[in-house]
Scaffold this motif. Structure first.
Motif, short mmCIF file in Angstrom:
data_model
loop_
_atom_site.label_atom_id
_atom_site.label_comp_id
_atom_site.label_asym_id
_atom_site.label_seq_id
_atom_site.Cartn_x
_atom_site.Cartn_y
_atom_site.Cartn_z
N TYR A 51 120.35 90.09 59.71
CA TYR A 51 121.87 89.91 59.23
C TYR A 51 122.63 91.19 59.08
O TYR A 51 123.90 91.22 59.54
N GLU A 52 121.95 91.91 58.07
CA GLU A 52 122.50 93.58 57.94
C GLU A 52 121.54 94.47 57.40
O GLU A 52 120.59 93.97 57.00
N LEU A 53 121.61 95.64 58.20
CA LEU A 53 120.79 96.54 57.77
C LEU A 53 121.59 97.43 56.87
O LEU A 53 122.71 98.19 57.20
N HIS A 54 121.06 97.75 55.54
CA HIS A 54 121.89 98.76 54.79
C HIS A 54 121.23 99.98 54.55
O HIS A 54 119.82 100.02 54.22
N VAL A 55 121.79 101.15 54.81
CA VAL A 55 121.35 102.32 54.71
C VAL A 55 122.02 103.20 53.81
O VAL A 55 123.24 103.26 53.63
N SER A 56 121.13 103.64 52.92
CA SER A 56 121.77 104.71 51.66
C SER A 56 122.13 106.27 52.29
O SER A 56 121.20 106.82 53.00
N LEU A 57 123.21 106.62 51.87
CA LEU A 57 123.83 107.75 52.60
C LEU A 57 124.68 108.35 51.46
O LEU A 57 125.67 107.85 51.04
N THR B 184 127.03 103.93 49.42
CA THR B 184 126.94 105.34 48.62
C THR B 184 127.12 105.06 47.09
O THR B 184 128.20 104.80 46.93
N PRO B 185 126.02 105.46 46.61
CA PRO B 185 126.15 105.10 45.01
C PRO B 185 126.90 106.42 44.69
O PRO B 185 126.45 107.50 44.99
N ILE C 46 132.39 109.79 54.45
CA ILE C 46 131.21 108.81 54.88
C ILE C 46 132.13 107.65 55.16
O ILE C 46 131.88 106.83 56.11
N ALA C 47 133.23 107.34 54.56
CA ALA C 47 133.94 106.10 54.88
C ALA C 47 134.67 106.08 56.32
O ALA C 47 134.61 105.33 57.01
N ARG C 48 135.16 107.37 56.62
CA ARG C 48 135.57 107.56 57.81
C ARG C 48 134.30 107.34 59.05
O ARG C 48 134.49 106.93 60.12
N ARG D 218 129.96 98.49 58.12
CA ARG D 218 130.73 98.19 56.75
C ARG D 218 130.54 99.33 55.84
O ARG D 218 129.33 99.95 55.83
N TYR D 219 131.36 99.42 54.77
CA TYR D 219 131.00 100.69 53.82
C TYR D 219 130.98 100.19 52.66
O TYR D 219 131.79 99.61 52.03
N VAL D 220 129.92 100.30 51.69
CA VAL D 220 129.89 99.92 50.33
C VAL D 220 129.73 100.98 49.44
O VAL D 220 128.71 102.00 49.66
N LEU D 221 130.58 101.34 48.54
CA LEU D 221 130.36 102.19 47.53
C LEU D 221 130.28 101.53 45.97
O LEU D 221 130.69 100.61 45.82
N ASP D 222 129.31 102.25 45.39
CA ASP D 222 129.29 101.74 44.12
C ASP D 222 129.31 102.97 42.79
O ASP D 222 128.34 103.57 42.98
N PRO D 223 130.22 102.53 42.04
CA PRO D 223 130.19 103.53 40.96
C PRO D 223 129.27 103.25 39.67
O PRO D 223 129.13 103.83 38.68
#
Lengths: 90, 357
Positions: B120-126, B165-166, B178-180, B188-193
């Motif tokens: 479904y999705e591959l989430h990679v941390s950068l 990106t945490p 990274i968003a660009r 898709r871009y996910v940011l977590d504060p």
């Protein structure tokens, strides 16, 4: 699709689960989720058991209070067409 | 057939109400080849991984319990030699499989296999597009190069890619670039504060939490964050949490938790059946399912002036204070800032005026 053929599910493109009396199918090509009601879920179960269109019609005709077999056949074919359009069956 | 979003909402509501574990996050290994500074996973000296057959049996049980969305995480999942056998087994059972990875072990062949398995999705941390900055978070001098290679390979092969990106003190300035990149790659871009304590209540990762000033900058950033999403709840705050209801997690040693961020042991799959762990006879899960925000989080729900903006998390409260009914400071900080930004940008109010809203 010939009436005697069994229907091929496009397993590669779907994830699915039965929750209560409904089945939810995720199509992985577009990340959409589709819901089958109880009757459609019954048809889906028969498809999974590799039943042919004829056998599905026969089973539903016996299980539900349906007066006209031809109308049932038409409805099932429309449903299968919809599944095909959504890339759920081949 | 109804539109997809309405169906997804309906599915969520039914499974939430009936406590069917629609979502399961499985920590398939605790082993990791990186040593990220903010990681919540407690290093357990890498005990022997549970065998393939254990996970296969567990997946069959999950399937029977009603699970559809299966997320595999670690540690680093690709350290398991049997990972493709496990993913393939899960896909054959009909699961919608998502994978969380640091990407460092992915090569052309593995990306091709993932593509064939239709995940479904591959989430990679950068963490940054600056090599040194990224590597300073992961503790590995070659991780940036490897992770970037995996990201580009995944995009080239049209895998459904999510870059995550945490947000930390160390990498705050990196997220726009990274968003660009994500946009250019169609990811898709996910940011977590929100940086959570370790699963043993060790608060040390929180020293990397971004400051209030940085949070203000982040939530004010129009390129990244739409102001209408700042409001998290209705006026009377709902604080709906899926943990233990339609979401469960399983640790690398087979323990069942309500959520990976809420590591209260509901049962042990090495000794018990999943259906027994999730049944109403398990007093602990019943207690968690019976949490009523309006009663149990009285201050947050009825009195707190930030409640509309609060993403209150029971797990974070538990990890920060060992008490699920306490107020988690990380969530309070986020809610304060979200409210300030919301009123500043939508109503033009000054900070002192916002205090009276």
């Amino acid at each position: 699709m010939s009436k005697g053929d069994y229907i091929k599910i496009n397993y590669e493109n779907i994830a699915y689960q039965k929750i209560k009396s409904n089945t939810y199918i995720v199509t992985l090509s577009d990340h959409k989720i589709h819901q089958l009601d109880d009757v459609a879920t019954r048809i889906w179960e028969l498809i999974c058991k590799k039943k042919s269109v004829d056998e599905i019609v026969e089973t539903l005709y016996n299980e539900y209070d349906i007066a006209d077999k031809d109308i049932l056949m038409k409805d099932i074919n429309e449903f299968l067409q919809e599944l095909k359009q959504k890339n759920i069956i081949l | 057939m109804k539109p997809s979003t309405r169906i997804a909402q309906r599915l969520f509501n039914i499974t939430f109400k009936k406590c069917i574990p629609l979502d399961c996050i499985v920590e398939i290994t605790s082993k990791c080849n990186l040593d990220c500074i903010h990681c919540y996973v407690v290093k357990k000296g890498h005990p022997a991984a549970l065998p393939t057959v254990f996970w296969k049996r567990t997946f069959v049980e999950l399937r029977a319990a009603g699970c559809l969305y299966l997320t595999l995480t670690g540690g680093e999942v690709f350290l398991r030699e049997d990972i493709f056998e496990i993913i393939s087994f899960a896909r054959n059972l009909g699961f919608c499989v998502t994978i969380f990875t640091n990407g460092t072990l992915l090569d052309k062949e593995k990306i091709k296999l993932l593509k064939e398995l239709n995940i479904y999705e591959l989430h990679v941390s950068l963490y940054s597009l600056n090599e040194k900055e990224h590597n300073s978070v992961t503790g590995d001098k070659r991780s940036f190069e490897k992770t970037m290679k995996a990201i580009h390979l995944a995009a080239e092969n049209k895998l459904p890619l999510v870059i995550k990106t945490p947000l930390l003190k160390n990498n705050f300035s990196a997220y726009r670039e990274i968003a660009r990149l994500a946009r250019n790659l169609g990811a898709r871009y996910v940011l977590d504060p929100l940086i959570t304590p370790k699963n043993n209540h060790d608060l040390s990762p929180q020293k990397y939490r971004i400051t209030t000033d940085y949070l203000l900058k982040f939530y004010s950033d129009d390129e990244i964050f739409k102001k209408e999403f700042l409001k998290a709840n209705s006026k009377n705050g709902s604080f709906t949490c899926s943990a233990g209801r339609n979401l469960i997690s399983i640790s690398s040693d087979g323990l069942v938790y309500p959520c990976l961020q809420f590591p209260v042991v509901l049962g042990d799959l090495k000794k018990n059946k999943l259906k027994d762990i999730l049944s109403d006879k398990n007093n602990l899960i019943v207690k968690i399912r019976n949490i009523k925000p309006e009663r149990d989080f009285y201050y947050c729900y009825h009195l707190c002036s930030y409640r509309e903006f609060c993403l209150r998390c029971v797990g974070v409260a538990y990890l920060e204070n060992r008490n699920i009914y306490s107020n988690p400071s990380s969530c309070c900080q986020l809610a304060r800032v979200r409210k300030e930004v919301y009123y500043k940008y939508t109503k033009g109010l000054a900070p002192w005026e916002i205090a009276f809203v």
